[in-house]
Motif scaffolding. Structure first.
Motif, PDB file in Angstrom:
ATOM      1  N   PHE A  42       4.271  -1.777   1.129  1.00 47.35           N
ATOM      2  CA  PHE A  42       2.818  -1.732   1.190  1.00 47.35           C
ATOM      3  C   PHE A  42       2.381  -0.417   1.817  1.00 47.35           C
ATOM      4  O   PHE A  42       3.138   0.223   2.559  1.00 47.35           O
ATOM      5  CB  PHE A  42       2.231  -2.946   1.931  1.00 47.35           C
ATOM      6  CG  PHE A  42       2.620  -3.070   3.372  1.00 47.35           C
ATOM      7  CD1 PHE A  42       1.801  -2.570   4.380  1.00 47.35           C
ATOM      8  CD2 PHE A  42       3.790  -3.708   3.735  1.00 47.35           C
ATOM      9  CE1 PHE A  42       2.154  -2.712   5.713  1.00 47.35           C
ATOM     10  CE2 PHE A  42       4.147  -3.858   5.066  1.00 47.35           C
ATOM     11  CZ  PHE A  42       3.323  -3.354   6.059  1.00 47.35           C
ATOM     12  N   LEU A  84      -4.382  -5.813   6.238  1.00 46.65           N
ATOM     13  CA  LEU A  84      -3.131  -6.128   6.931  1.00 46.65           C
ATOM     14  C   LEU A  84      -3.218  -7.503   7.605  1.00 46.65           C
ATOM     15  O   LEU A  84      -2.275  -8.298   7.527  1.00 46.65           O
ATOM     16  CB  LEU A  84      -2.823  -5.031   7.947  1.00 46.65           C
ATOM     17  CG  LEU A  84      -1.409  -4.934   8.487  1.00 46.65           C
ATOM     18  CD1 LEU A  84      -0.378  -4.884   7.376  1.00 46.65           C
ATOM     19  CD2 LEU A  84      -1.283  -3.709   9.378  1.00 46.65           C
ATOM     20  N   GLY A 126       6.192  -1.300   5.364  1.00 51.56           N
ATOM     21  CA  GLY A 126       4.916  -0.615   5.326  1.00 51.56           C
ATOM     22  C   GLY A 126       5.031   0.884   5.456  1.00 51.56           C
ATOM     23  O   GLY A 126       5.766   1.391   6.295  1.00 51.56           O
ATOM     24  N   MET A 180       6.932  -1.053   9.773  1.00 54.59           N
ATOM     25  CA  MET A 180       5.964  -0.036   9.344  1.00 54.59           C
ATOM     26  C   MET A 180       6.402   1.323   9.877  1.00 54.59           C
ATOM     27  O   MET A 180       6.742   1.438  11.053  1.00 54.59           O
ATOM     28  CB  MET A 180       4.569  -0.352   9.884  1.00 54.59           C
ATOM     29  CG  MET A 180       3.889  -1.490   9.186  1.00 54.59           C
ATOM     30  SD  MET A 180       2.206  -1.679   9.784  1.00 54.59           S
ATOM     31  CE  MET A 180       2.316  -3.317  10.474  1.00 54.59           C
TER      32      MET A 180
END
Length: 176
Positions: free
Chosen positions: A99, A111, A125, A148
């Motif tokens: 993502f 999110l 992420g 992320m």
């Protein structure tokens, strides 16, 4: 002599002469130069400095003792901005879910809404727009346990024709 036999003999003799010729020389002979740029600068890193006892070149820079996330910040991706993303199919077999978000209001809302499903699918992420570690940590708090990393998304934007985020890329498509 028959023609095929003569051709085979000629090729064999030429190969032998070339092998002897090349093994006797230590340098390369340029047969034709059609212009262009020299590749010598590409080999500078390989040829630079002398090799020390560890097998490492003395003239190459040594990596820092440790890198942190703050060394990778800030990150910006001018090719993309927050906005609406039209869903479309993709055919990327084996592609893990990824993502794309930034440190902005739309990304934070997206999110929060998708944190559970992103965690379930073990998506990674790409934070393509964030100024500092505080902003990155705030995003990570919204989807705890979801990996992320700050990274420029310019190449991804060009390859997939993306203009906006937040979005999810899977093996079967792009969606928001």
């Amino acid at each position: 002599m028959r023609k095929p036999f003569r051709q085979a003999l000629t090729v064999s003799l030429l190969s032998t002469v070339m092998a002897v010729s090349f093994s006797a020389r230590a340098s390369l002979t340029v047969v034709g130069d059609l212009g262009g740029e020299t590749t010598a600068p590409l080999f500078d890193a390989i040829n630079a400095g002398k090799i020390n006892g560890t097998g490492m070149s003395e003239s190459l820079p040594q990596p820092p003792a440790s890198l942190s996330i703050s060394d990778m910040l800030p990150v910006s991706t001018p090719e993309m901005s927050p906005g609406v993303v039209a869903s479309r199919p993709l055919n990327l077999p084996g592609m893990p879910p990824v993502f794309v978000v930034g440190d902005d209001v739309a990304s934070r809302q997206w999110l929060q809404q998708h944190a559970e499903s992103l965690s379930r699918m073990q998506a990674t992420g790409m934070v393509i727009s964030v100024k500092d570690e505080q902003g990155l940590n705030a995003l990570r708090q919204l989807a705890q346990g979801v990996a992320m990393v700050p990274v420029s998304g310019g190449d991804l934007a060009r390859r997939l024709g993306l203009n906006h985020y937040p979005l999810l890329i899977t093996a079967t498509g792009i969606s928001q």
